[in-house]
Motif scaffolding. Structure first.
Motif, PDB file in Angstrom:
ATOM      1  N   HIS A  87       0.876  -1.193   0.000  1.00  0.00           N
ATOM      2  CA  HIS A  87       0.000   0.000   0.000  1.00  0.00           C
ATOM      3  C   HIS A  87       0.904   1.232   0.000  1.00  0.00           C
ATOM      4  CE1 HIS A  87      -3.558  -2.265   2.045  1.00  0.00           C
ATOM      5  NE2 HIS A  87      -2.781  -3.104   1.377  1.00  0.00           N
ATOM      6  N   PRO A  88       0.442   2.394  -0.424  1.00  0.00           N
ATOM      7  CA  PRO A  88      -0.890   2.784  -0.868  1.00  0.00           C
ATOM      8  C   PRO A  88      -1.242   2.224  -2.251  1.00  0.00           C
ATOM      9  CG  PRO A  88       0.404   4.678  -0.156  1.00  0.00           C
ATOM     10  CD  PRO A  88       1.345   3.540  -0.252  1.00  0.00           C
ATOM     11  N   HIS A  89      -2.563   2.100  -2.454  1.00  0.00           N
ATOM     12  CA  HIS A  89      -3.099   1.768  -3.773  1.00  0.00           C
ATOM     13  C   HIS A  89      -3.826   2.985  -4.321  1.00  0.00           C
ATOM     14  CE1 HIS A  89      -1.955  -2.367  -3.671  1.00  0.00           C
ATOM     15  NE2 HIS A  89      -2.316  -2.387  -2.385  1.00  0.00           N
ATOM     16  N   THR A  90      -3.761   3.127  -5.626  1.00  0.00           N
ATOM     17  CA  THR A  90      -4.411   4.280  -6.248  1.00  0.00           C
ATOM     18  C   THR A  90      -5.402   3.800  -7.302  1.00  0.00           C
ATOM     19  OG1 THR A  90      -2.690   4.411  -7.915  1.00  0.00           O
ATOM     20  CG2 THR A  90      -2.381   5.766  -5.955  1.00  0.00           C
ATOM     21  N   ASP A  91      -6.273   4.712  -7.721  1.00  0.00           N
ATOM     22  CA  ASP A  91      -7.128   4.423  -8.875  1.00  0.00           C
ATOM     23  C   ASP A  91      -6.258   4.623 -10.120  1.00  0.00           C
ATOM     24  OD1 ASP A  91      -7.254   7.365  -8.308  1.00  0.00           O
ATOM     25  OD2 ASP A  91      -8.303   7.290 -10.234  1.00  0.00           O
ATOM     26  N   PRO A  92      -6.710   4.214 -11.281  1.00  0.00           N
ATOM     27  CA  PRO A  92      -5.839   4.270 -12.470  1.00  0.00           C
ATOM     28  C   PRO A  92      -5.360   5.676 -12.813  1.00  0.00           C
ATOM     29  CG  PRO A  92      -7.735   2.867 -12.878  1.00  0.00           C
ATOM     30  CD  PRO A  92      -7.971   3.502 -11.558  1.00  0.00           C
ATOM     31  N   THR A  93      -6.109   6.711 -12.440  1.00  0.00           N
ATOM     32  CA  THR A  93      -5.660   8.066 -12.785  1.00  0.00           C
ATOM     33  C   THR A  93      -4.679   8.611 -11.753  1.00  0.00           C
ATOM     34  OG1 THR A  93      -7.352   9.240 -11.530  1.00  0.00           O
ATOM     35  CG2 THR A  93      -7.949   8.551 -13.757  1.00  0.00           C
ATOM     36  N   GLY A  94      -4.523   7.918 -10.627  1.00  0.00           N
ATOM     37  CA  GLY A  94      -3.604   8.391  -9.581  1.00  0.00           C
ATOM     38  C   GLY A  94      -4.189   9.520  -8.750  1.00  0.00           C
ATOM     39  N   ASP A 163      -6.884  12.552  -1.540  1.00  0.00           N
ATOM     40  CA  ASP A 163      -7.371  12.917  -2.882  1.00  0.00           C
ATOM     41  C   ASP A 163      -6.462  14.027  -3.417  1.00  0.00           C
ATOM     42  OD1 ASP A 163      -8.732  13.802  -5.105  1.00  0.00           O
ATOM     43  OD2 ASP A 163     -10.463  14.570  -3.990  1.00  0.00           O
ATOM     44  N   ARG A 164      -5.859  13.781  -4.554  1.00  0.00           N
ATOM     45  CA  ARG A 164      -4.967  14.783  -5.164  1.00  0.00           C
ATOM     46  C   ARG A 164      -5.663  16.132  -5.297  1.00  0.00           C
ATOM     47  NH1 ARG A 164      -4.636  13.111 -10.927  1.00  0.00           N
ATOM     48  NH2 ARG A 164      -6.666  14.114 -10.834  1.00  0.00           N
ATOM     49  N   ASP A 165      -6.990  16.095  -5.565  1.00  0.00           N
ATOM     50  CA  ASP A 165      -7.696  17.341  -5.841  1.00  0.00           C
ATOM     51  C   ASP A 165      -8.319  17.962  -4.599  1.00  0.00           C
ATOM     52  OD1 ASP A 165      -6.896  16.742  -8.328  1.00  0.00           O
ATOM     53  OD2 ASP A 165      -8.876  16.320  -9.157  1.00  0.00           O
ATOM     54  N   THR A 166      -8.051  17.396  -3.430  1.00  0.00           N
ATOM     55  CA  THR A 166      -8.514  17.993  -2.174  1.00  0.00           C
ATOM     56  C   THR A 166      -7.290  18.175  -1.286  1.00  0.00           C
ATOM     57  OG1 THR A 166     -10.491  16.617  -2.443  1.00  0.00           O
ATOM     58  CG2 THR A 166     -10.293  17.860  -0.374  1.00  0.00           C
ATOM     59  N   PRO A 167      -6.424  19.126  -1.602  1.00  0.00           N
ATOM     60  CA  PRO A 167      -5.145  19.221  -0.900  1.00  0.00           C
ATOM     61  C   PRO A 167      -5.323  19.488   0.594  1.00  0.00           C
ATOM     62  CG  PRO A 167      -5.375  20.962  -2.569  1.00  0.00           C
ATOM     63  CD  PRO A 167      -6.616  20.145  -2.632  1.00  0.00           C
ATOM     64  N   GLY A 168      -4.422  18.928   1.371  1.00  0.00           N
ATOM     65  CA  GLY A 168      -4.418  19.194   2.813  1.00  0.00           C
ATOM     66  C   GLY A 168      -5.338  18.298   3.595  1.00  0.00           C
ATOM     67  N   MET A 169      -6.133  17.490   2.923  1.00  0.00           N
ATOM     68  CA  MET A 169      -7.132  16.682   3.647  1.00  0.00           C
ATOM     69  C   MET A 169      -6.790  15.189   3.597  1.00  0.00           C
ATOM     70  SD  MET A 169     -11.223  16.275   2.925  1.00  0.00           S
ATOM     71  CE  MET A 169     -11.672  17.946   3.352  1.00  0.00           C
ATOM     72  N   ILE A 170      -7.001  14.529   4.741  1.00  0.00           N
ATOM     73  CA  ILE A 170      -6.960  13.062   4.783  1.00  0.00           C
ATOM     74  C   ILE A 170      -8.298  12.628   5.367  1.00  0.00           C
ATOM     75  CG2 ILE A 170      -5.867  11.044   5.848  1.00  0.00           C
ATOM     76  CD1 ILE A 170      -3.280  12.621   6.053  1.00  0.00           C
TER      77      ILE A 170
END
Ligand code: M6R
Length: 617
Positions: A87-94, A163-170
């Protein structure tokens, strides 16, 4: 087992993650990885099969930074411990990265809902990244996307998602696998074990099942699966970092063996409350009790459920409870309990024993009992663990953090705790006078000093270990209080030295196992003073006559027969009560296993294939 560390809001996030993962190494793992949110256009994932050193070497070849990231150590369940399954695993777009502890039981069914997807690992985890990606691509906010996906998951999980498009958040969530979150000084953290965070904060919150936490540098919000605000279980960690360090010992296991005098003293400390009973004597009490204590006086049957070493302490617990409280006790492997139909009712006490308080099978057995309205008493070491929180009452062993996979001080403190639980139940049932309890406790307070005396034999035991380190087959035998210790001795030897070792009730040998004895076998005979001593001496003669070497464990003052018939002898001080003798007898077997494994050059603290906390079924 698997470990998780996540952080958002620190420029040195990667260091914090790697140091945290090191702290979790003791749990057992076989690959490791990290994801860092370096910039708004990509998540960087680096992962490697094998030890953490492989990951750090790979990271040193790349320049990775960022203030948000998640790290993971994986203990393989679905797919070999390779780079691609780590791990980590990602979706195909990363876009979405996921780490996961536990098992998603319906992962194949979920994969089938994505007929066009290509999976790049054999894991049950990767599908979660695909599913969350589908939700966010459809316009959902990350926390909503995670909640939607969670509703479709069966099984056990602690999940951490970026999420790459939600910076700063886990976003994190859990079901039947531990996960804690914490916020301190503008930084939010998550981890599967408090040991990873203690350097940064001692005030943490454990998430409850099906809670979702959103971590940002500004703080943490926790909701249920419907998005309704809820609270985790907040607690303060009171052990310090030193307690989790090796402090000059070569291995954690050796350090923890030597901590037993203090640990046992801590288990026994402050157990009496000033007189409230009719006879004016002080009364024993539990650490936490969320039901009417009077219910314990109405108990007419006890089940003790546990796994591994904790199960062997349960066998001594049975003897103590039947002796002092006069209640019939059944000891059961926790993994079997819920698959049969144990007869449980509100007068059946279920004692769930676990060092970690997170063992999945023990948790499941306790939950099964709670569902049947049977009161559950947790005997645990880790304060605030899931089992401690969910049980009706808790008795803590107060052994301090145990890091080595091979359990030592957790075991002997469980044995000491069971003496007190036996006395406590005897007190609640009016079977034992307060003055008698005080008298027994006073005698038990000699135990830590006696344990010290046994530890002084370390060098002699190391010598015996070297003598027997090449033995191919070792049989441990015992009777009554010696039997659980024989079983624990065999488990210790096999789990760290990988030598074939088994334990049998000495009386059972003639019904089959004695056929295994031949020249070169070793028999470790638990023969402490007590009412089965003479029978043990006969058994020793029987195995010796068939070619075995015999290492006997006896008690000071009753060793003449052992000296005559055994090849080697380890002598214990006389215990203040026969039921306390297993505590003393366990110590030489721990040392013996330790020194055999050292002689054989094995990995003492992280033996192959094993995990410290078994959070999957
Ligand atoms: O944390 P727990 O006490 O529930 O763990 C139970 C077993 O997994 C554990 O005792 C295991 O057998 C140890 N490796 C023994 O040394």
């Amino acid at each position: 087992m698997c470990g998780i560390v996540g952080v958002t809001g620190r420029d040195d996030a990667l260091d914090v993650i790697l140091t945290g993962l090191q702290r979790l190494e003791y749990r057992g793992y076989d690959s490791a990885g990290v994801v860092m949110d370096e910039s708004s256009d990509r998540l960087r994932v680096v992962k490697r099969g094998g030890k953490l050193a492989n990951l750090t070497a790979a990271l040193s070849d790349e320049s990775i930074s960022g203030s948000v990231g998640i790290g993971h150590t994986r203990w393989a369940t679905h797919g070999a411990p390779t780079d691609s399954n780590a791990h980590p695993h990602t979706d195909p777009t990363g876009r979405i990265a996921v780490v996961h502890n536990g098992i998603i039981e319906n992962y194949e069914e979920l994969q089938a809902t994505l007929p066009d997807a290509t999976f790049s690992s054999e894991t049950d985890t990767e599908v979660v990244a695909h599913l969350v990606a589908r939700e966010v691509e459809g316009g959902a906010e990350l926390p909503d996307a995670v909640r939607t996906v969670l509703r479709s998951l069966d099984g056990a999980f602690a999940l951490c998602i970026q999420d790459r498009d939600t910076p700063g958040m886990i976003v994190v969530a859990k079901r039947e696998a531990p996960l804690i979150v914490a916020h301190a000084d503008g930084v939010s953290y998550c981890a599967s074990d408090v040991a990873a965070l203690i350097r940064h904060t001692r005030d943490v919150q454990a998430l409850m099942d099906d809670q979702v936490a959103v971590l940002t540098p500004d703080g943490i919000t926790i909701t249920d699966l419907n998005g309704v605000a809820v609270e985790g279980h907040a607690y303060h960690v009171d052990w310090d970092l030193d307690a989790a360090e090796k402090q000059g010992y070569e291995h954690f296991m050796l350090k923890e063996i030597h901590e037993q005098p203090t640990a046992i003293a801590d288990t026994l400390r402050d157990r009496l409350r000033p007189a409230t009973g009719p006879d004016g004597s002080p009364r024993l009490h539990l650490d936490e009790c969320r039901i009417d204590e009077g219910e314990f006086g109405r108990i007419d049957k006890v089940f003790i459920v546990a796994c591994g070493t904790s199960l062997y302490s349960a066998m001594v617990g049975k003897l103590a409870i039947e002796h002092w409280a006069g209640i019939p006790v059944e000891v059961e492997v926790a993994s079997e309990f819920r698959y049969r139909d144990p007869i449980l009712d509100p007068h059946t006490l279920v004692i769930a024993v676990s060092q970690s308080g997170e063992t999945s099978d023990t948790m499941a057995a306790a939950t099964h009992a709670l569902d049947q309205r049977a009161p559950v008493l947790a005997l645990v070491n880790v304060v605030g663990s899931t089992l401690a929180r969910e049980a009706d009452a808790v008795f803590y062993t107060h052994a301090g953090p145990e890091v080595a996979v091979a359990s030592t001080k957790a075991f002997t403190t469980q044995l000491a705790a069971f003496l007190l639980i036996g006395l406590y139940l005897g007190q609640q049932r009016g079977r034992i006078y307060g003055s008698e309890i005080t008298d027994i406790l006073n005698r038990l307070h000699h135990l830590p000093g006696q344990v010290e005396q046994v530890l002084e034999q370390d060098a002699a035991i190391a010598e015996l270990a070297r003598k027997y380190a090449s033995t191919h087959y070792t049989m441990f035998i015992g009777r009554h209080v010696g039997l659980p210790i024989a079983m624990e001795g065999a488990l210790k030897l096999k789990e760290i030295s990988y030598l074939h070792a088994e334990a049998f009730p000495a009386g059972e040998m003639k019904h089959g196992p004695i056929a295994l004895i031949e020249d070169g076998s070793l028999v470790v005979a638990l023969a402490p003073a007590g009412h089965t001593f003479a029978k043990m001496v006969s058994n020793i003669q029987e195995v010796r006559a068939r070619g075995a070497s015999v290492l006997a464990i006896g008690t000071d003052g009753s060793t003449a027969d052992l000296k005559a018939h055994a090849h080697d002898l380890i002598t214990l001080p006389e215990a203040s009560h026969e039921l306390a003798s297993p505590i003393l007898a366990a110590i030489p077997l721990q040392l013996f296993a330790y020194h055999v494994a050292v002689t054989r050059g094995e990995d003492i603290d992280q033996p192959r294939n094993l995990a410290k906390t078994v959070t999957v079924e």
